[in-house]
Design a protein around this motif. Structure first.
Motif, short mmCIF file in Angstrom:
data_model
loop_
_atom_site.label_atom_id
_atom_site.label_comp_id
_atom_site.label_asym_id
_atom_site.label_seq_id
_atom_site.Cartn_x
_atom_site.Cartn_y
_atom_site.Cartn_z
N GLU A 140 -7.55 4.55 1.27
CA GLU A 140 -6.59 3.95 0.34
C GLU A 140 -6.20 2.54 0.78
O GLU A 140 -6.04 1.64 -0.05
CB GLU A 140 -5.34 4.83 0.23
CG GLU A 140 -5.55 6.10 -0.57
CD GLU A 140 -5.91 5.80 -2.01
OE1 GLU A 140 -6.78 6.51 -2.57
OE2 GLU A 140 -5.34 4.86 -2.60
N GLN A 141 -6.08 2.32 2.08
CA GLN A 141 -5.73 0.99 2.56
C GLN A 141 -6.89 0.00 2.36
O GLN A 141 -6.67 -1.16 2.02
CB GLN A 141 -5.33 1.06 4.03
CG GLN A 141 -4.02 1.81 4.24
CD GLN A 141 -3.56 1.83 5.69
OE1 GLN A 141 -3.62 2.85 6.34
NE2 GLN A 141 -3.10 0.70 6.17
N VAL B 215 -0.02 4.38 0.32
CA VAL B 215 -0.45 5.38 1.28
C VAL B 215 -0.93 4.68 2.54
O VAL B 215 -1.77 3.78 2.48
CB VAL B 215 -1.59 6.24 0.69
CG1 VAL B 215 -2.06 7.27 1.72
CG2 VAL B 215 -1.14 6.93 -0.58
N ILE C 237 0.85 -1.18 0.00
CA ILE C 237 0.00 0.00 0.00
C ILE C 237 0.89 1.24 0.00
O ILE C 237 1.71 1.43 0.90
CB ILE C 237 -0.93 0.01 1.23
CG1 ILE C 237 -1.79 -1.26 1.24
CG2 ILE C 237 -1.80 1.25 1.26
CD1 ILE C 237 -2.59 -1.44 2.49
N ALA D 128 -6.90 -0.83 -1.46
CA ALA D 128 -5.80 -1.72 -1.84
C ALA D 128 -6.07 -3.15 -1.40
O ALA D 128 -5.80 -4.11 -2.13
CB ALA D 128 -4.49 -1.22 -1.24
N GLU E 55 -8.76 9.82 4.21
CA GLU E 55 -8.28 9.52 2.85
C GLU E 55 -7.27 8.39 2.87
O GLU E 55 -7.28 7.50 2.02
CB GLU E 55 -7.66 10.77 2.21
CG GLU E 55 -8.61 11.94 2.05
CD GLU E 55 -8.60 12.88 3.25
OE1 GLU E 55 -8.19 12.43 4.36
OE2 GLU E 55 -9.01 14.03 3.09
N GLN E 56 -6.38 8.40 3.88
CA GLN E 56 -5.37 7.36 3.98
C GLN E 56 -6.00 6.02 4.38
O GLN E 56 -5.61 4.97 3.85
CB GLN E 56 -4.29 7.77 5.00
CG GLN E 56 -3.36 8.87 4.51
CD GLN E 56 -4.05 10.23 4.41
OE1 GLN E 56 -5.00 10.52 5.15
NE2 GLN E 56 -3.57 11.07 3.50
N GLU F 283 -10.55 -2.27 -9.21
CA GLU F 283 -10.23 -1.04 -8.50
C GLU F 283 -11.33 0.02 -8.62
O GLU F 283 -11.66 0.67 -7.61
CB GLU F 283 -8.90 -0.48 -8.97
CG GLU F 283 -8.51 0.77 -8.17
CD GLU F 283 -7.13 1.27 -8.51
OE1 GLU F 283 -6.40 0.56 -9.22
OE2 GLU F 283 -6.79 2.39 -8.08
N ARG G 179 -12.99 1.53 -5.20
CA ARG G 179 -12.96 2.94 -4.85
C ARG G 179 -14.36 3.51 -4.66
O ARG G 179 -14.61 4.30 -3.75
CB ARG G 179 -12.20 3.73 -5.92
CG ARG G 179 -10.71 3.46 -5.92
CD ARG G 179 -9.91 4.46 -6.74
NE ARG G 179 -8.49 4.17 -6.61
CZ ARG G 179 -7.74 4.53 -5.58
NH1 ARG G 179 -8.30 5.20 -4.58
NH2 ARG G 179 -6.46 4.23 -5.53
#
Length: 295
Positions: free
Chosen positions: A263-264, A198, A196, A267, A259-260, A276, A280
């Motif tokens: 992202e995890q 981020v 990942i 992923a 946001e972080q 993806e 998302r």
């Protein structure tokens, strides 16, 4: 589904069953009743009509949607009568009735449906509408913001017969379901520790009221839930985890580094086979539904 007499949950359930619609009782929390001790944690191996055919023939309304039935003798049985006595709502299994419910959770979703889908029978809900079509598909949550598809292996709350003619399930709805998640190729395995780019760090969460341990523990538990869905459902699980995590931060002044965290989640969902773009969208919708704002 014709107009039905409503003199209580059981009476409504019997009327629905007489129309060929499988029904089950819901608790005050709008959820199926918990499994009995014998069926707890699926120790009985589940009902025969579930994804993995089991051997359970429990007399109680265990296993949620899979317990739905049209049999009056079951609905009036002692085990079910006890549940009906505590029931607050009636639910039905759309897929087994040859139906699909497009659950529109808010005004934005309803506006989208009016533009994108053919008009069909409509039932008002507390926050939006149920659009009911003739034809069954796989169920999927969060196919877009505020939109769930309830059909096979799912239940919908009975809120009345609705208005308008019942029309055939359009390709637009089937396409939404097909976009959800895919099965990983045979032998692909599961990536338990995805790379990942981020990651969540305290420096990006200057307005978060929670400790690092609290945030990281919740995140790791959520990632484990997503990884556990190696065949199907990882996209829906990502939506649920995002919604849960975001809800923990609604009272923080922010920023909290959502946001972080997102992202995890994305992923990890991708590593178990979720495309993806869908991952998302599911995570973003989960965050939005919990906080009321985009991240």
């Amino acid at each position: 589904m014709t107009h039905l007499r409503r003199s209580g949950p059981l009476r409504a359930a019997l009327d629905l069953a007489a129309c060929g619609v499988p029904v089950l009782p819901l608790s005050c929390g709008k959820r199926p009743f918990a499994n009995c001790p014998t069926c707890h944690d699926n120790a009985c191996s589940g009902r025969p009509n579930m994804l993995r055919a089991g051997s359970c023939h429990c007399a109680a309304p265990c296993h949620g949607w899979a317990a739905a039935t049209t049999r009056p003798d079951v609905l009036n049985s002692p085990a079910w009568t006890a549940a009906w006595g505590r029931a607050a709502h009636v639910a039905y299994h759309p897929g087994d009735a040859g139906l699909t419910v497009v659950d529109l959770d808010d005004a934005q979703a309803v506006a989208w449906a009016r533009e994108a889908l053919p008009a069909t029978r409509t039932v008002a809900t507390g926050r939006g509408e149920h659009w009911i079509y003739r034809g069954a598909v796989r169920s999927a949550n969060a196919v877009r913001h505020g939109v769930d598809i309830k059909s096979s292996m799912s239940y919908a709350r009975w809120l009345g017969p609705g208005i308008g003619p019942l029309v055939e399930l359009p390709e637009a709805v089937r396409a939404l379901v097909e976009k959800e998640e895919t099965t990983r190729p045979p032998g692909a395995g599961v990536v338990s520790s995805p790379k990942i780019a981020v990651t969540w760090e305290r420096r990006v969460a200057t307005g978060c009221r929670h400790t690092d341990t609290y945030v990281r523990t919740g995140l790791e538990r959520g990632l484990a839930k997503i990884r556990a869905h190696t065949e199907t459902g990882a996209g829906s699980q990502a939506f649920g985890v995002a919604q849960f995590l975001a809800a923990r931060h609604t009272d923080c002044p922010g920023p909290c580094g959502l946001e972080q965290l997102a992202e995890q989640l994305v992923a990890t969902a991708v590593c178990v086979g979720v495309p993806e773009p869908y991952a998302r969208r599911a995570v973003a919708n989960g965050l939005t539904s919990a906080t009321g704002r985009t991240v």
